[in-house]
Design an enzyme around this catalytic site. Structure first.
Site, PDB file in Angstrom:
ATOM      1  N   ARG A 108     -12.137  -1.195 -38.059  1.00  0.00           N
ATOM      2  CA  ARG A 108     -11.154  -0.099 -37.349  1.00  0.00           C
ATOM      3  C   ARG A 108     -10.336  -1.258 -36.481  1.00  0.00           C
ATOM      4  NH1 ARG A 108     -11.385   5.012 -33.798  1.00  0.00           N
ATOM      5  NH2 ARG A 108     -11.487   5.926 -35.747  1.00  0.00           N
ATOM      6  N   HIS A 135      -5.769   6.242 -42.273  1.00  0.00           N
ATOM      7  CA  HIS A 135      -7.138   6.723 -41.840  1.00  0.00           C
ATOM      8  C   HIS A 135      -7.848   7.325 -42.956  1.00  0.00           C
ATOM      9  CE1 HIS A 135     -10.619   7.391 -39.214  1.00  0.00           C
ATOM     10  NE2 HIS A 135      -9.957   8.231 -38.362  1.00  0.00           N
ATOM     11  N   GLN A 138     -10.993   9.842 -42.528  1.00  0.00           N
ATOM     12  CA  GLN A 138     -10.737  11.123 -42.024  1.00  0.00           C
ATOM     13  C   GLN A 138     -10.316  12.166 -43.039  1.00  0.00           C
ATOM     14  OE1 GLN A 138     -11.192  11.995 -38.595  1.00  0.00           O
ATOM     15  NE2 GLN A 138     -10.888  13.947 -39.615  1.00  0.00           N
ATOM     16  N   ASP A 223      -2.161  15.906 -34.707  1.00  0.00           N
ATOM     17  CA  ASP A 223      -2.765  14.779 -34.250  1.00  0.00           C
ATOM     18  C   ASP A 223      -1.950  14.261 -32.986  1.00  0.00           C
ATOM     19  OD1 ASP A 223      -4.290  12.473 -34.021  1.00  0.00           O
ATOM     20  OD2 ASP A 223      -3.374  11.273 -35.034  1.00  0.00           O
ATOM     21  N   CYS A 263      -8.040  15.781 -36.478  1.00  0.00           N
ATOM     22  CA  CYS A 263      -8.971  14.538 -36.275  1.00  0.00           C
ATOM     23  C   CYS A 263      -9.757  14.295 -35.335  1.00  0.00           C
ATOM     24  CB  CYS A 263      -8.314  13.265 -36.993  1.00  0.00           C
ATOM     25  SG  CYS A 263      -7.245  12.399 -35.897  1.00  0.00           S
ATOM     26  N   ARG A 291     -17.080  14.046 -41.146  1.00  0.00           N
ATOM     27  CA  ARG A 291     -16.892  12.757 -41.028  1.00  0.00           C
ATOM     28  C   ARG A 291     -18.318  11.980 -41.652  1.00  0.00           C
ATOM     29  NH1 ARG A 291     -13.065   9.852 -38.185  1.00  0.00           N
ATOM     30  NH2 ARG A 291     -13.938   8.061 -39.545  1.00  0.00           N
TER      31      ARG A 291
END
Ligand code: CP
Ligand code: NVA
Length: 305
Positions: A108, A135, A138, A223, A263, A291
């Protein structure tokens, strides 16, 4: 020993074929069922996943760490303070060294180029746990969540409300790979990357009117307006996104069986109302749990084959 050019990575949704992605989602559903039934399934015994985090995380860290443990393997958490990356050792050298010792690396970080550089010099699969660009992990969880509740997403209409950010980019990738229509409602100046959008121009439509964009949607997604690294833009962004909060009134414009995804972490009263986050059409807690199941499917696929 693998040559770096022979290794498969998961840096974006485009790294896997549509059929492989569908198989992963199905496998995630199966792994979830097995986990809930208490089954012991340890195909990654003795395998090690290194996890490099240059940004904060709750879900990504916990889901990968728990997932590796459940699959019989282990993982190590590495912040910039823990490795020589934080003191300027080149990414290329770090990749060469680490990939001689571990079986997979999850990263990340900020700049997407950094994860591509790492992958180009790695003998083991590299997984994108979020960059400024996308991402993809996700999206595996999001697709699993939709499939579990509503079945195939092919041909459905998804509406993204908010920033044209890393998550939005992965939704554009998902529209291509999972074959759905994507309405993107974002204020001017916050559009997704033009090149990414151009790759899916037949499936995506930009709008400045979130209400119109949500009409009849099967899935509504948002988001945070302020992604990690954008903290100094908070005031300007909150002003620009006024009118973009997803709430009950907005969801009422969507299809009667529409679902809401986020998310997380969520900012109640900003991009989503507090009421909607806990309403029955919001499946965000399950999305977060997924996840772990989706990434277990991904780890099986990349580390065992
Ligand atoms: N959704 C997500 O990636 O959450 P974290 O930042 O907590 O990992
Ligand atoms: N767009 C957000 C997602 C967090 C999981 C960020 O990059 O901070």
């Amino acid at each position: 020993m693998n040559k770096p050019e022979q290794v498969r990575h998961f840096l974006s949704l485009m790294d896997l074929e549509p059929q492989e992605l569908r198989t992963l989602v199905d496998r995630a559903v199966e792994l979830k069922r097995m986990h809930h039934a208490g089954a012991v399934h340890t195909p990654l015994a003795n395998k090690v996943l290194a996890m490099i985090f240059a940004k904060s995380s709750t879900r990504t860290r916990v889901s990968f760490e728990a997932g590796m443990a459940q699959l019989g393997g282990s993982s190590m958490f590495l912040s910039p303070r823990d490795t020589q990356l934080g003191r300027g050792e080149p990414i290329e050298d770090t990749a060469r060294v680490m990939s001689r010792m571990v079986d997979g690396v999850m990263i990340r970080t900020f700049d997407h180029v950094d994860i591509e550089t790492f992958a180009a010099h790695s003998q083991v699969p590299v997984i994108n746990g979020l960059t400024d660009l996308c991402h993809p992990c996700q999206l595996l969880a999001d697709m699993q969540t939709y499939v579990e509740h509503r079945g195939d997403i092919r041909g459905k209409t998804v509406t993204w409300v908010g920033d044209g950010n890393n998550m939005c980019h992965s939704y554009i990738g998902a529209a291509r790979q999972f074959d759905f229509k994507l309405n993107i409602a974002c204020p001017e100046g916050f559009d997704p990357d033009a090149e990414i959008l151009a790759g899916a121009s037949d499936r995506c439509e930009i709008s400045r009117d979130p209400r119109a964009a949500v009409e009849n949607a099967d899935l509504v997604v948002t988001d945070t307006w302020i992604s990690m690294g954008q903290e100094e833009e908070k005031a300007r962004r909150e002003q620009a996104f006024a009118g973009y909060m997803v709430d009950r009134a907005m969801m009422d414009l969507a299809a009667s069986d529409a679902l809401f995804l986020h998310c997380l972490p969520a900012y109640r009263g900003k991009e989503v109302s507090a009421e909607l986050l806990d309403a029955p059409d919001s499946v965000v807690w399950e999305e977060a749990e997924n996840r772990m199941h989706a990434q277990k499917a991904l780890l099986e696929f990349l580390l065992v084959g």
